[in-house]
Write a protein that holds these residues in place. Structure first.
Motif, PDB file in Angstrom:
ATOM      1  N   GLY A 212      -0.477  14.977  -7.428  1.00  0.00           N
ATOM      2  CA  GLY A 212      -1.111  16.247  -7.086  1.00  0.00           C
ATOM      3  C   GLY A 212      -1.359  17.148  -8.275  1.00  0.00           C
ATOM      4  N   SER A 213      -1.064  16.674  -9.465  1.00  0.00           N
ATOM      5  CA  SER A 213      -1.211  17.489 -10.670  1.00  0.00           C
ATOM      6  C   SER A 213      -2.681  17.782 -10.979  1.00  0.00           C
ATOM      7  N   VAL A 214      -2.912  18.902 -11.636  1.00  0.00           N
ATOM      8  CA  VAL A 214      -4.251  19.259 -12.084  1.00  0.00           C
ATOM      9  C   VAL A 214      -4.641  18.408 -13.293  1.00  0.00           C
ATOM     10  N   ASP A 215      -3.665  17.996 -14.080  1.00  0.00           N
ATOM     11  CA  ASP A 215      -3.896  17.219 -15.291  1.00  0.00           C
ATOM     12  C   ASP A 215      -4.174  15.747 -14.934  1.00  0.00           C
ATOM     13  N   PRO A 216      -5.360  15.235 -15.268  1.00  0.00           N
ATOM     14  CA  PRO A 216      -5.667  13.843 -14.937  1.00  0.00           C
ATOM     15  C   PRO A 216      -4.753  12.833 -15.632  1.00  0.00           C
ATOM     16  N   ARG A 217      -4.206  13.188 -16.787  1.00  0.00           N
ATOM     17  CA  ARG A 217      -3.289  12.269 -17.481  1.00  0.00           C
ATOM     18  C   ARG A 217      -2.029  12.024 -16.655  1.00  0.00           C
ATOM     19  N   GLU A 218      -1.532  13.072 -16.010  1.00  0.00           N
ATOM     20  CA  GLU A 218      -0.356  12.910 -15.152  1.00  0.00           C
ATOM     21  C   GLU A 218      -0.691  12.082 -13.910  1.00  0.00           C
ATOM     22  N   ARG A 219      -1.884  12.284 -13.365  1.00  0.00           N
ATOM     23  CA  ARG A 219      -2.294  11.483 -12.206  1.00  0.00           C
ATOM     24  C   ARG A 219      -2.441  10.010 -12.584  1.00  0.00           C
ATOM     25  N   ILE A 220      -2.973   9.744 -13.767  1.00  0.00           N
ATOM     26  CA  ILE A 220      -3.108   8.350 -14.234  1.00  0.00           C
ATOM     27  C   ILE A 220      -1.733   7.719 -14.392  1.00  0.00           C
ATOM     28  N   GLN A 221      -0.786   8.446 -14.977  1.00  0.00           N
ATOM     29  CA  GLN A 221       0.576   7.917 -15.122  1.00  0.00           C
ATOM     30  C   GLN A 221       1.167   7.566 -13.761  1.00  0.00           C
ATOM     31  N   ALA A 222       0.978   8.442 -12.790  1.00  0.00           N
ATOM     32  CA  ALA A 222       1.520   8.193 -11.456  1.00  0.00           C
ATOM     33  C   ALA A 222       0.849   6.988 -10.807  1.00  0.00           C
ATOM     34  N   VAL A 223      -0.457   6.871 -10.963  1.00  0.00           N
ATOM     35  CA  VAL A 223      -1.193   5.742 -10.381  1.00  0.00           C
ATOM     36  C   VAL A 223      -0.723   4.429 -11.013  1.00  0.00           C
ATOM     37  N   ARG A 224      -0.478   4.427 -12.313  1.00  0.00           N
ATOM     38  CA  ARG A 224       0.025   3.221 -13.006  1.00  0.00           C
ATOM     39  C   ARG A 224       1.382   2.796 -12.460  1.00  0.00           C
ATOM     40  N   LEU A 225       2.151   3.760 -12.038  1.00  0.00           N
ATOM     41  CA  LEU A 225       3.508   3.485 -11.571  1.00  0.00           C
ATOM     42  C   LEU A 225       3.554   2.997 -10.122  1.00  0.00           C
ATOM     43  N   ILE A 226       2.573   3.340  -9.340  1.00  0.00           N
ATOM     44  CA  ILE A 226       2.586   3.001  -7.907  1.00  0.00           C
ATOM     45  C   ILE A 226       2.782   1.511  -7.646  1.00  0.00           C
ATOM     46  N   PRO A 227       2.023   0.605  -8.281  1.00  0.00           N
ATOM     47  CA  PRO A 227       2.243  -0.819  -7.991  1.00  0.00           C
ATOM     48  C   PRO A 227       3.615  -1.320  -8.431  1.00  0.00           C
ATOM     49  N   LEU A 228       4.219  -0.634  -9.378  1.00  0.00           N
ATOM     50  CA  LEU A 228       5.531  -1.046  -9.871  1.00  0.00           C
ATOM     51  C   LEU A 228       6.660  -0.630  -8.933  1.00  0.00           C
ATOM     52  N   LEU A 229       6.433   0.427  -8.150  1.00  0.00           N
ATOM     53  CA  LEU A 229       7.523   1.014  -7.373  1.00  0.00           C
ATOM     54  C   LEU A 229       7.474   0.796  -5.872  1.00  0.00           C
ATOM     55  N   PHE A 230       6.294   0.850  -5.313  1.00  0.00           N
ATOM     56  CA  PHE A 230       6.208   0.963  -3.862  1.00  0.00           C
ATOM     57  C   PHE A 230       5.712  -0.309  -3.191  1.00  0.00           C
ATOM     58  N   PRO A 231       6.168  -0.536  -1.955  1.00  0.00           N
ATOM     59  CA  PRO A 231       5.604  -1.646  -1.177  1.00  0.00           C
ATOM     60  C   PRO A 231       4.130  -1.365  -0.871  1.00  0.00           C
ATOM     61  N   ARG A 232       3.414  -2.384  -0.467  1.00  0.00           N
ATOM     62  CA  ARG A 232       1.965  -2.281  -0.291  1.00  0.00           C
ATOM     63  C   ARG A 232       1.524  -1.150   0.636  1.00  0.00           C
ATOM     64  N   VAL A 233       2.181  -0.972   1.763  1.00  0.00           N
ATOM     65  CA  VAL A 233       1.766   0.056   2.726  1.00  0.00           C
ATOM     66  C   VAL A 233       1.923   1.449   2.117  1.00  0.00           C
ATOM     67  N   THR A 234       3.046   1.696   1.506  1.00  0.00           N
ATOM     68  CA  THR A 234       3.289   2.995   0.865  1.00  0.00           C
ATOM     69  C   THR A 234       2.326   3.204  -0.297  1.00  0.00           C
ATOM     70  N   ALA A 235       2.118   2.155  -1.090  1.00  0.00           N
ATOM     71  CA  ALA A 235       1.194   2.239  -2.221  1.00  0.00           C
ATOM     72  C   ALA A 235      -0.217   2.568  -1.754  1.00  0.00           C
ATOM     73  N   ALA A 236      -0.669   1.928  -0.678  1.00  0.00           N
ATOM     74  CA  ALA A 236      -2.012   2.198  -0.153  1.00  0.00           C
ATOM     75  C   ALA A 236      -2.141   3.665   0.246  1.00  0.00           C
ATOM     76  N   GLY A 237      -1.099   4.206   0.849  1.00  0.00           N
ATOM     77  CA  GLY A 237      -1.123   5.620   1.215  1.00  0.00           C
ATOM     78  C   GLY A 237      -1.239   6.531   0.007  1.00  0.00           C
ATOM     79  N   HIS A 238      -0.517   6.212  -1.055  1.00  0.00           N
ATOM     80  CA  HIS A 238      -0.577   7.021  -2.281  1.00  0.00           C
ATOM     81  C   HIS A 238      -1.929   6.874  -2.981  1.00  0.00           C
ATOM     82  N   LEU A 239      -2.503   5.685  -2.933  1.00  0.00           N
ATOM     83  CA  LEU A 239      -3.754   5.428  -3.656  1.00  0.00           C
ATOM     84  C   LEU A 239      -4.993   5.924  -2.923  1.00  0.00           C
ATOM     85  N   ARG A 240      -4.860   6.221  -1.639  1.00  0.00           N
ATOM     86  CA  ARG A 240      -6.003   6.579  -0.795  1.00  0.00           C
ATOM     87  C   ARG A 240      -6.874   7.672  -1.424  1.00  0.00           C
ATOM     88  N   ARG A 241      -6.277   8.750  -1.835  1.00  0.00           N
ATOM     89  CA  ARG A 241      -7.063   9.864  -2.407  1.00  0.00           C
ATOM     90  C   ARG A 241      -7.445   9.622  -3.855  1.00  0.00           C
TER      91      ARG A 241
END
Length: 127
Positions: free
Chosen positions: A57-86
């Motif tokens: 939810g950060s305004v800084d795109p660099r922080e959003r990119i870091q979070a997106v990079r981390l999603i496949p490493l941390l979350f199961p597919r269903v949770t990851a899909a929810g985070h990646l939706r937006r």
């Protein structure tokens, strides 16, 4: 490195996940090949759900990119899909590109509704 060594290295870093965000991400990326990787992933994900949500939810795109990079490493597919939706349709093209790469990495078929501003393709491809 084995699972015990990885967990011992992660434990002090998890006390302040914001300060050690890059190091934790690096450790997880390097050790995905471990047979017990799911244990390490679970250990980190239960501490980082809020951190990732905050960065997405950060305004800084660099922080959003870091979070997106981390999603496949941390979350199961269903949770990851929810985070990646937006993030797949993020205003910043770098974030959207990173989100699409994460979708491909996880093998997700679809995470968001089609963009109604464009005509659907005559011959849709599977990817």
């Amino acid at each position: 490195m084995d699972l015990v060594s990885l967990l011992l290295e992660l434990k002090p870093l998890m006390e302040d996940p914001e300060a050690h965000f890059s190091r934790i991400t690096e450790l997880l990326e390097r050790h995905q090949g471990l047979a017990e990787y799911e244990v390490a992933r679970f250990y980190v994900s239960r501490h980082w759900s809020e951190v990732v949500t905050k960065r997405l939810g950060s305004v800084d795109p660099r922080e959003r990119i870091q979070a997106v990079r981390l999603i496949p490493l941390l979350f199961p597919r269903v949770t990851a899909a929810g985070h990646l939706r937006r993030r797949v349709k993020d205003a910043d093209s770098r974030v959207a590109s990173a989100a699409r790469a994460a979708v491909r990495k996880l093998g997700l078929a679809d995470v968001s509704l089609p963009d109604s501003r464009e005509e659907p393709p005559r011959r849709p491809s599977p990817h």
